[in-house]
Structure formats: C-alpha cells, structure tokens
Design a protein around this motif. Sequence first.
Motif, PDB file in Angstrom:
ATOM      1  N   LEU A   1     -14.491 -15.131 -51.865  1.00 56.78           N
ATOM      2  CA  LEU A   1     -14.996 -16.802 -51.447  1.00 56.78           C
ATOM      3  C   LEU A   1     -15.509 -16.984 -52.471  1.00 56.78           C
ATOM      4  N   ALA A   2     -16.246 -16.094 -53.759  1.00 60.11           N
ATOM      5  CA  ALA A   2     -16.561 -17.633 -54.751  1.00 60.11           C
ATOM      6  C   ALA A   2     -15.536 -17.537 -55.759  1.00 60.11           C
ATOM      7  N   VAL A   3     -14.361 -16.951 -56.101  1.00 59.57           N
ATOM      8  CA  VAL A   3     -13.105 -17.136 -56.961  1.00 59.57           C
ATOM      9  C   VAL A   3     -12.107 -18.148 -55.665  1.00 59.57           C
ATOM     10  N   THR A   4     -12.326 -18.076 -54.845  1.00 58.90           N
ATOM     11  CA  THR A   4     -11.212 -18.898 -54.308  1.00 58.90           C
ATOM     12  C   THR A   4     -12.114 -20.274 -54.052  1.00 58.90           C
ATOM     13  N   PHE A   5     -13.534 -20.421 -53.476  1.00 58.25           N
ATOM     14  CA  PHE A   5     -14.083 -21.477 -53.902  1.00 58.25           C
ATOM     15  C   PHE A   5     -15.140 -22.297 -55.460  1.00 58.25           C
ATOM     16  N   PHE A   6     -14.170 -21.441 -56.171  1.00 54.05           N
ATOM     17  CA  PHE A   6     -13.714 -22.282 -57.589  1.00 54.05           C
ATOM     18  C   PHE A   6     -12.979 -22.844 -57.175  1.00 54.05           C
ATOM     19  N   PHE A   7     -11.739 -22.746 -57.488  1.00 47.78           N
ATOM     20  CA  PHE A   7     -10.515 -23.540 -56.876  1.00 47.78           C
ATOM     21  C   PHE A   7     -10.408 -24.050 -56.550  1.00 47.78           C
ATOM     22  N   ALA A   8     -11.131 -24.135 -55.099  1.00 46.58           N
ATOM     23  CA  ALA A   8     -11.163 -25.178 -54.011  1.00 46.58           C
ATOM     24  C   ALA A   8     -12.438 -25.950 -54.455  1.00 46.58           C
ATOM     25  N   LEU A   9     -13.013 -25.628 -55.458  1.00 46.58           N
ATOM     26  CA  LEU A   9     -13.821 -27.325 -55.740  1.00 46.58           C
ATOM     27  C   LEU A   9     -13.285 -27.702 -57.235  1.00 46.58           C
TER      28      LEU A   9
ATOM     29  N   VAL B   1      -8.010 -18.661 -44.204  1.00 45.90           N
ATOM     30  CA  VAL B   1      -6.836 -19.603 -43.852  1.00 45.90           C
ATOM     31  C   VAL B   1      -7.489 -21.076 -44.136  1.00 45.90           C
ATOM     32  N   TYR B   2      -8.883 -21.246 -44.626  1.00 43.12           N
ATOM     33  CA  TYR B   2      -8.863 -22.742 -44.325  1.00 43.12           C
ATOM     34  C   TYR B   2      -8.883 -22.658 -45.574  1.00 43.12           C
ATOM     35  N   SER B   3      -8.741 -21.810 -46.424  1.00 40.59           N
ATOM     36  CA  SER B   3      -9.193 -21.751 -47.996  1.00 40.59           C
ATOM     37  C   SER B   3      -7.824 -22.450 -48.926  1.00 40.59           C
ATOM     38  N   VAL B   4      -6.687 -23.557 -48.426  1.00 36.84           N
ATOM     39  CA  VAL B   4      -6.537 -24.662 -48.735  1.00 36.84           C
ATOM     40  C   VAL B   4      -6.364 -25.723 -48.407  1.00 36.84           C
ATOM     41  N   LEU B   5      -6.459 -25.645 -47.325  1.00 38.67           N
ATOM     42  CA  LEU B   5      -6.762 -26.785 -46.497  1.00 38.67           C
ATOM     43  C   LEU B   5      -7.512 -27.828 -47.376  1.00 38.67           C
ATOM     44  N   GLN B   6      -7.616 -29.533 -46.495  1.00 37.90           N
ATOM     45  CA  GLN B   6      -8.657 -30.552 -46.932  1.00 37.90           C
ATOM     46  C   GLN B   6      -9.877 -29.629 -47.748  1.00 37.90           C
ATOM     47  N   SER B   7     -10.702 -29.296 -46.142  1.00 45.09           N
ATOM     48  CA  SER B   7     -11.808 -28.844 -46.185  1.00 45.09           C
ATOM     49  C   SER B   7     -12.503 -27.705 -46.959  1.00 45.09           C
ATOM     50  N   SER B   8     -11.210 -26.890 -47.610  1.00 41.51           N
ATOM     51  CA  SER B   8     -11.742 -25.645 -47.674  1.00 41.51           C
ATOM     52  C   SER B   8     -13.407 -25.290 -49.098  1.00 41.51           C
ATOM     53  N   TRP B   9     -13.287 -26.526 -49.766  1.00 44.46           N
ATOM     54  CA  TRP B   9     -13.679 -26.537 -50.530  1.00 44.46           C
ATOM     55  C   TRP B   9     -15.553 -26.139 -49.454  1.00 44.46           C
ATOM     56  N   LEU B  10     -15.744 -27.035 -48.564  1.00 40.97           N
ATOM     57  CA  LEU B  10     -17.293 -27.068 -47.258  1.00 40.97           C
ATOM     58  C   LEU B  10     -17.002 -25.702 -46.533  1.00 40.97           C
ATOM     59  N   ILE B  11     -15.967 -25.089 -46.296  1.00 39.32           N
ATOM     60  CA  ILE B  11     -15.856 -23.706 -45.221  1.00 39.32           C
ATOM     61  C   ILE B  11     -15.820 -22.857 -46.151  1.00 39.32           C
ATOM     62  N   LEU B  12     -14.843 -22.586 -47.566  1.00 40.91           N
ATOM     63  CA  LEU B  12     -15.281 -21.411 -48.886  1.00 40.91           C
ATOM     64  C   LEU B  12     -17.317 -21.483 -49.499  1.00 40.91           C
ATOM     65  N   PHE B  13     -17.767 -22.821 -49.618  1.00 35.40           N
ATOM     66  CA  PHE B  13     -19.169 -22.414 -49.664  1.00 35.40           C
ATOM     67  C   PHE B  13     -20.113 -22.143 -48.763  1.00 35.40           C
ATOM     68  N   PHE B  14     -19.893 -22.736 -47.220  1.00 36.22           N
ATOM     69  CA  PHE B  14     -20.553 -21.729 -46.193  1.00 36.22           C
ATOM     70  C   PHE B  14     -20.135 -20.707 -46.133  1.00 36.22           C
ATOM     71  N   GLY B  15     -19.586 -20.172 -46.351  1.00 36.84           N
ATOM     72  CA  GLY B  15     -18.403 -18.837 -45.858  1.00 36.84           C
ATOM     73  C   GLY B  15     -19.184 -18.187 -46.710  1.00 36.84           C
ATOM     74  N   LEU B  16     -19.354 -18.254 -48.175  1.00 36.83           N
ATOM     75  CA  LEU B  16     -20.230 -18.225 -48.906  1.00 36.83           C
ATOM     76  C   LEU B  16     -21.719 -17.750 -48.829  1.00 36.83           C
ATOM     77  N   VAL B  17     -22.184 -18.899 -48.373  1.00 40.02           N
ATOM     78  CA  VAL B  17     -23.944 -18.570 -48.313  1.00 40.02           C
ATOM     79  C   VAL B  17     -23.468 -17.778 -47.125  1.00 40.02           C
ATOM     80  N   TYR B  18     -22.725 -17.612 -45.854  1.00 45.58           N
ATOM     81  CA  TYR B  18     -23.166 -16.953 -45.044  1.00 45.58           C
ATOM     82  C   TYR B  18     -22.515 -14.731 -45.287  1.00 45.58           C
ATOM     83  N   PHE B  19     -22.210 -14.812 -46.012  1.00 43.96           N
ATOM     84  CA  PHE B  19     -21.609 -13.370 -46.467  1.00 43.96           C
ATOM     85  C   PHE B  19     -23.348 -12.605 -47.352  1.00 43.96           C
ATOM     86  N   LEU B  20     -23.623 -14.089 -48.286  1.00 46.91           N
ATOM     87  CA  LEU B  20     -24.776 -13.445 -49.549  1.00 46.91           C
ATOM     88  C   LEU B  20     -26.028 -13.832 -48.919  1.00 46.91           C
ATOM     89  N   ILE B  21     -26.705 -14.727 -47.604  1.00 45.18           N
ATOM     90  CA  ILE B  21     -27.184 -13.998 -45.969  1.00 45.18           C
ATOM     91  C   ILE B  21     -27.145 -13.090 -45.326  1.00 45.18           C
TER      92      ILE B  21
END
Length: 826
Positions: free
Chosen positions: A114-122, A648-668
């Motif tokens: 999620l860290a790598v995919t969030f970087f590309f999404a952002l 699934v949402y890693s390439v869609l338009q809201s990917s940066w939001l889903i990946l960011f909160f997904g990263l927060v989910y796994f960190l917590i």
Amino acid sequence: MGEYNCSLLSNGEGNAQQHQRRQDQTALYTQLVISIALGAVAFITFCTLRPKWKGLYAARKRQKNAASKLPPLPDTFLGWIPVLYRISEEQVLASAGLDAYVFLSFFKMAIQFLAVTFFFALVVILPINVHYMHYSFPPGKALAVLDYSPNPNVSFATRSIHDLRPDAAFVAQDGSRSDPSNILWMYVVFTYLFSALAMYLLVTTTQKIISIRQEYLGSQTTVTDRTIRLSGIPLGLRDEAKIKETIEELEIGKVESVILCRDWKELDDLMAQRLTILRKLEEAWTVHLGHTRAGSTQASRERAQSRSAAREDAPLLEDGEQHEQSHVAPYGQDRPKTRIWYGFLGLQSRSVDAIDYFEERLRRLDEKIRTARDQEFTPMPLAFVTLDSVAACQMAVQATVDPKPMQLLANPAPAPSDVIWQNTYVTRSSRITRAWSVTLIILILTVFWTALLVPIAGLVSLKSICSVWPQLAFALDSNPISQSLVATGLPTALISLLTVLVPFLYYWLSTQQGMLSQGEVEMSLISKNFFFTFFNLFVLFTIFGTASITFSKVNDTLAGASKDASEIARKLATSLQDLDYFYINLIILQALGLFPFRLLEFGSVALYPINLIGAKTPRDYAELVQPPVFSYGFYLPQTLLIFVICTVYSVLQSSWLILFFGLVYFLIGSFIYKYQLLYAMDHRQHSTGQAWLIICNCVVVGLLFFQIAMTGLLALRTAFYRSILIIPLLAGTVWFNIVFRRTFDPLMKFIALRSLGSKPPFGDVSPGESRYEHETDRGRAVDEDDETGLRYINPSLIIPLEDVWLAKSRANGTSHRDEAIEEQDV
C-alpha cells in the motif's frame, strides 16, 4: 398524502454529479469525525484502564510462561507504545509462535504494497485525474470535460468518466486538448505494475516465512515432531503390534509407540455427563456453604487436603455411615433441593436433597467410567505413530506408504492437546457426509445473505430509499448530514456488524465437520469467513449497491445476470465507480473507529458483568479470569477483505484516498494485533504457519478480481483493445498461482530433511523450552516425559476423576464430608 416524484431528488438527473460530489464530501467528513471520536474515546479508556485491569489487558503476560520473557510495559498513559514498537520479529516468533509471526507478516507485506501503490496514486494517478478529468481535490467526484457528447441530452458539466469514448478529447484545466487514449493507457500500465508488485511481495515474503519456518521447526525434536497420523488402516492391520511391524518394514526408522484410535464414544459421553453433574453439585454446595463462609475456611480446607493426600486411589464418593456425616455441619443456609421426575413418561416428581442426589449420581457415573476404561473398544482406521527421529517422520509423511488408494495415508500429526478426540472415531463416510452437508448449508446461507444485503445496499442510494419510503428520501435529501448518516454511516455499521456476528455461525459449522484437530477447524473457519466477506460483502454488495438499482429492479438484475455474464461485468464495473466513497468510509470506520475498541476488548468488558452475575461456583469464577481467546479465523478474513478492496481500487479515480486509509488501517492494525497476540489474548497456534497458504490464495483472488474489474471498466469506455491487453495478465496470474503452489506448498506443509538440526532463528532455546511451550501451555520437559508428558491418548482414559471445587481451592482427592467435618471443628 401527496405524491412524491423520485426524479425530483437532488441525486436524480440534471445536477447529479455536482450534488453527489458535495454529498460524498459531507459523508467523508462526517465519517471521519464520528470514527475519530469513537476511536479516541476507546483509546483513552484503554490507556486509563490498562494499568488497573492487568488481569484483562495483560492476561497472557501474567499467565503464559512464553510471554514472561517479553519486556514489561510501563504503567504510564502512553509509555507502553514505544516499548511495544521495539519488540522485534524474533521476539514475536519466540514468544507467540509461527502463526502469530505469519499473521503479522501479512500486515507488514500489506503495508509495503500500500505504501508503494499510494506513492504512485499520489504522484501520478491523482495529478492526471485533477489535470485532465477535473477530479476535485480535496475529495469529490470526478468530472470529465469533453468536447464530444455521445448523448446530446446530457450536458458537459454532468458527464462522468463513464461517458468517455476514444474519439472524445480531454480539455485540461489550461485549455489544452489531449488524446484520451493516452490517458486510458494509464489504467493498463498500472494494472500490470501493481499486479507485478503484489506477486513480487508474495514471493519474497513467502521465501522469508519458509526460511524461518524450516529453521524453527527443524530445530525441534518433540514428540509431536516425531509423530505421524496414519489413516485408512485396513481391518487386518488394526492392531498396535501389526502397525508397528508394518512401519518398521519400511526401514525408515524405529517405532517408539503406536496409539490406535478406538470407538470411545461411550466413555466420552460418560465423561461429559460427569462434568455436567459435577457442575451441578458444585452449585449446590456453593448455595449451601455461602460465598463468604466458604471463603473463610481456606486454612481448614488446606489441612483437610494435606490429611488425605495419600488417598488418591480412594473412591471419589464414599458409602455407608460417612455419607450421612455431610448433614452434621451447622451451616446457616438450608440444604438446596432439586426436583426429579420419574414414573410413566416422567410425569411424577418429588423434591430431594440436591447434594445427596448429585453425589449419588456422581458416584454411579464414576463406577461406570472406571468399568468403561477397562473394557476393549472397537478399533478405528486411525492411529498416531511416534517414530524415533524427526527425519523418519518426515520421510513417512512425504512418501506414499501403500500402493492401494486411500490406504495407510501418513500425514503430520497435530499436537496432542490439539487433537479433537471425539472426532477420531467418526467414520470416513460420516465425515464426508458432514462436509457436504455444511457446504450445502453455506450455499443456502449465501442466498440468505444476498437477500439480507439487498436492503442494506439500497440504503446507499436515495432513489432506492424513495422507491420504498419516499417521505424519508425527501427528508434526507434536504438534510446532508442526515443523508450521510443513513446512506453511508448506517450501511458501513451494518456491514461491520455482520463481519463480527457471522463468523460465530461459521465457527459452529466448522466444528460440525468432524475435523481431527483444532488447527484444521481454524483453517476451515478462515476459508469460510473469507468467502462470506469477499463474495457477499464485496462482490454482491457492489453489484446491488449501484445507484441505478432499486428494489423493484433487483429481480431483473439477477435474471439478466444469469442470462448474460457481461451483465455482471457491466454492473460490477459501474458499481465500483459509484461505491468508491462507501468503501472509503468503511475502511475509515474499521481503522479509526473500531480498531481501538478491539484494543479495549469491548466484548469482554461488556460481557463480564453479565457473566459475573451468572457465576456461582469457584469454577465459574476461575473461568471468568481466563484471558480472551484470539482466533485467526475471526480477524484474518476481514483484514484480507480490506486488502482486496484497496487492490481493486488502486488505479481508480479515488485510489489515493482508499490507499491512504488502507495504509492507516494496516499500520494501526499491526500495532493493535501485536499487543493482543503478545500481551493480552490467549491464542493456540496449531497450524505452524499454514494460514499463509490461505492468505496467498486470497491475495491472488483479489488480484484476479482487480484485473477483471479493470477489463470491464476499459470495455465500458469502448477501449476494447486496451481491455484485451489485460487478458494476458489474467492468464499470467493464474499461471503464477499454479507455479507458486507447486513450488512453495510442500515447504509450507513439511520440513525439509536438510533443515533438521538447524539452529532456531531466534537463538538457542534453554533447557525445558520448545515451541510447544508456547503452543500447548507445556514445554519440552513435560512433552517428552514418559510418565507425565503429553501423549497421544484420549484424556477420557487417563484423566483423574476430578473432585468439586469449593471456596477458592480445589479439593483434589478430598471428599466433601471431610471438609464439612473440618469446618465443624473450626
């Protein structure tokens, strides 16, 4: 009542996209506020109660020898956080076992992905969406500004990305035009890139886990490591001596012991009846003694125990005149009564002394149990064979023993305490029947969950609500906050509630399949719950959750989907775009709102007063202070679902939001689960990390679903050439899974012969320690003791016939009458 026209709702035609963008923003901010508020309250409560309630929040640390070597956590408000963070993987492995290590390794892999995919999404995907698709930043719905309109009745301002065609031209914010085919290539490239990244992380993490597992298990020489589970024994070999001779003829090693399973059902039933009567007798004595009076006689009871310590072989209940002495103790409470039924059809009844009645029943059961233990039971086609070396055991389980199919099948044996002895005498045909029956029940439940999810999915859309309750729909339409709570907050809460309650049903179903070990039940539970969460709560909910579906169209949708597979792809691709903010809010609720409540162990805290009210006997109170049990089958499937959603949402338009909160989910989540696995909750690691195979399968399923979704999205935009280019990736993913399973499955199931004698990956174990100290509450010194250690034998055959627990002590070998006399002396 006036007429309501649902087309007049704000999210109908006309200004739909702009209104939906504002509504999504409102729902997101509302969910953030609610989740952060709930999580903050739970976290502050936990930090306040943790030093005071160590019996709950440090239960494993206080009761398990394996956790005693972990660093103590400070009693300060936040001082425990850095100490927990500094605990290494080696310490996790040494104190919590392979299953906990594998579980936390998945969180680590998910964080990396999620860290790598969030970087590309952002850095890449979000700027393209903002620049060319007029994606709202801060969050909102995407709007594509085109100079070509396939539908002249739809204005440029209201057209979404669904209307994109290859012959349209993007108008960027600076007025420049861009060929949309270049933008669509982004979806193809990142689908390949993220799929390759997931496969790479799967391979590297699996290689690391296998290396640790081989060294970890290869360093052990306990009874469990040297024992095989031999099934399919023919009638002519159902004898311990013949089985030993047959195995030794293979010339792989000497046989130390053979335990042939038999039909112990009669004995097990007697032991279960005895436990029930014993509890009733303890309750009767507790009522008679009273809590405070019984507690004050601790010293006298200990003297009575020491006086009769040499009478271990004496009968549990005595006959004759001593039996009448139980009446002489001058207790303040009257002796309790119980009603017994007798006569024709049990229609007659009378009240009798409860203590005398249950003591007599216990005495008769003890006689039956002693008689049953001496009788010969019918042998079953299952045996546990202990060899003289781990190498001999591994050669047996990795080879084909008998040339006939389904005969003399050798498999690794579970730990002795992990065996479900009541299922060892279940026939193969009965086990198969149970398995198919449970499968049929799950299929029926799937239909039921589908019907249940339709109204929940309908809450997402005001049009669906309007078709059933138009007054509510128009009231919500005029109040954005209320609409956010009903259309987003309520469905996410209901989905979260289902993920908590349904696993209990699937756990019961798993226990009915006749599996031979708790580890097998746990693995089955993970698979069942993931199927429920992925198929019902994601796939079906996504199909039914699109705003275009109303309750009246559900049957038409199902009928169309059954006739045309493309209907499923079309609905799925459309709904994925429409439900992006719903899944963002779901992840926010899980990560920020519910995870702190899991740290608080809200269920145990809430149920404790209820269980305390129902507790009467010392045994009941002892069970109250047991640490809560951590079950991977309850927590892992939900985590896998969040990972799949993020993929699934890693390439869609809201990917940066889903990946960011997904990263927060796994960190917590990694932090909270690390605390619970090490300090708070009891977990029985029985599968030696084999849950990783299920994790890998679920990740691959998520990748395939991701690729199918991207193929459908590109096809919806008539980019057929680009959608066809993803088909080879689908085939490559299937091929990767086949090769992956063939390569790594054997190393996750067995121990390589070259790994035997390896040094433990966390350092040498001190005498008396092994992995079974952590996995069965007993260490090597107990596990390999010929007289007192763990053995492959039904506990009903050898377990001492336990006496009642009175006050705060356990009356081992001491009759109630001796204690009554001792109290009278006091």
